[in-house]
Design an enzyme around this catalytic site. Sequence first.
Site, mmCIF file in Angstrom:
data_model
loop_
_atom_site.group_PDB
_atom_site.id
_atom_site.type_symbol
_atom_site.label_atom_id
_atom_site.label_comp_id
_atom_site.label_asym_id
_atom_site.label_seq_id
_atom_site.Cartn_x
_atom_site.Cartn_y
_atom_site.Cartn_z
ATOM 1 N N ILE A 19 0.853 -1.464 -0.021
ATOM 2 C CA ILE A 19 -0.102 -0.117 -0.004
ATOM 3 C C ILE A 19 0.908 1.088 -0.005
ATOM 4 O O ILE A 19 1.963 1.284 0.595
ATOM 5 C CB ILE A 19 -1.003 -0.056 1.276
ATOM 6 C CG1 ILE A 19 -1.701 1.139 1.119
ATOM 7 C CG2 ILE A 19 -0.232 -0.057 2.509
ATOM 8 C CD1 ILE A 19 -2.944 1.289 2.348
ATOM 9 N N ALA A 20 0.453 2.367 -0.894
ATOM 10 C CA ALA A 20 1.180 3.531 -0.806
ATOM 11 C C ALA A 20 0.329 4.560 -1.275
ATOM 12 O O ALA A 20 -0.641 4.483 -1.948
ATOM 13 C CB ALA A 20 2.673 3.559 -1.814
ATOM 14 N N ILE A 21 0.745 5.772 -0.534
ATOM 15 C CA ILE A 21 -0.157 6.992 -0.947
ATOM 16 C C ILE A 21 0.889 8.052 -1.265
ATOM 17 O O ILE A 21 2.081 8.023 -0.680
ATOM 18 C CB ILE A 21 -0.951 7.511 0.461
ATOM 19 C CG1 ILE A 21 -1.787 6.682 0.992
ATOM 20 C CG2 ILE A 21 -1.462 8.878 0.269
ATOM 21 C CD1 ILE A 21 -3.137 6.486 0.107
ATOM 22 N N GLU A 59 2.354 -7.670 6.630
ATOM 23 C CA GLU A 59 3.641 -7.364 7.445
ATOM 24 C C GLU A 59 4.247 -6.146 7.237
ATOM 25 O O GLU A 59 4.042 -5.514 6.105
ATOM 26 C CB GLU A 59 4.665 -8.595 7.086
ATOM 27 C CG GLU A 59 5.383 -8.441 5.454
ATOM 28 C CD GLU A 59 5.189 -9.499 5.024
ATOM 29 O OE1 GLU A 59 5.413 -9.558 3.595
ATOM 30 O OE2 GLU A 59 4.995 -10.608 5.195
ATOM 31 N N ASN A 110 8.048 1.410 11.221
ATOM 32 C CA ASN A 110 7.245 2.149 10.273
ATOM 33 C C ASN A 110 5.931 2.518 11.392
ATOM 34 O O ASN A 110 4.693 2.104 11.304
ATOM 35 C CB ASN A 110 6.510 1.677 8.964
ATOM 36 C CG ASN A 110 5.826 2.458 8.366
ATOM 37 O OD1 ASN A 110 5.209 3.296 8.514
ATOM 38 N ND2 ASN A 110 5.612 2.138 6.782
ATOM 39 N N TYR A 169 -2.789 0.698 10.933
ATOM 40 C CA TYR A 169 -3.192 -0.752 10.825
ATOM 41 C C TYR A 169 -3.971 -1.144 12.284
ATOM 42 O O TYR A 169 -5.282 -1.789 12.228
ATOM 43 C CB TYR A 169 -2.229 -1.815 10.639
ATOM 44 C CG TYR A 169 -1.598 -1.767 9.629
ATOM 45 C CD1 TYR A 169 -2.318 -1.314 8.197
ATOM 46 C CD2 TYR A 169 -0.328 -1.554 9.143
ATOM 47 C CE1 TYR A 169 -1.687 -1.152 7.144
ATOM 48 C CE2 TYR A 169 0.584 -1.545 8.058
ATOM 49 C CZ TYR A 169 -0.248 -1.326 6.964
ATOM 50 O OH TYR A 169 0.274 -1.023 5.839
#
Length: 184
Positions: free
Chosen positions: A99-101, A144, A149, A156
């Site tokens: 996932i990335a923004i 994971e 982070n 999460y």
Amino acid sequence: MGNIADELVKIHNENFKNKVEDKYFSEMMLSEQYEIYCLFNYMKENIFVEKLKKEGKNKILEKNQKEKTDLDKNEKFEKNVLGYVAFYGTIESIDIFEIAIKKEYQGQCFGEKLLTESMGNLLKNNKNSEIKNIHFSENKFLLEVNENNIKALKLYKKIGFEKISIRKNYYGKDENAVIMVKCY
């Protein structure tokens, strides 16, 4: 922009150490084991999540690339990709592969919106489908994340993931992975 894979590559490369090229996403888009959802911004106001549709090898998502629309005042507005999430289906779970923004949109709850809506849509779409995708048949999500982070860990936990294990040195020396799960 050639296609949406180019946009996903840009977002990936600004967020991760390992740099990729468009082949990375093109192969995911063609695979039955991956589902990719994107967070779009249309006309700088309407933020929405949309599943990328799988198309033939020669036509990878050209219709989902930046769309320009002329409005009454001949202004141009774009449908921009703000982020993405890639799911990987296994027999036992649905893994959040990545996932990335975009950096400029981080810290504005877009990751939460992207994850919660895409996870719900993935489950709903498979439940309503006459032909079940065996790779996305479970109601358990696994992921994971690097234990360093902190922002991702907070996100999460906020949406209901629970820590179940640690993988020592998964990301390199003294960089452990936290394994998390969420069941529906």
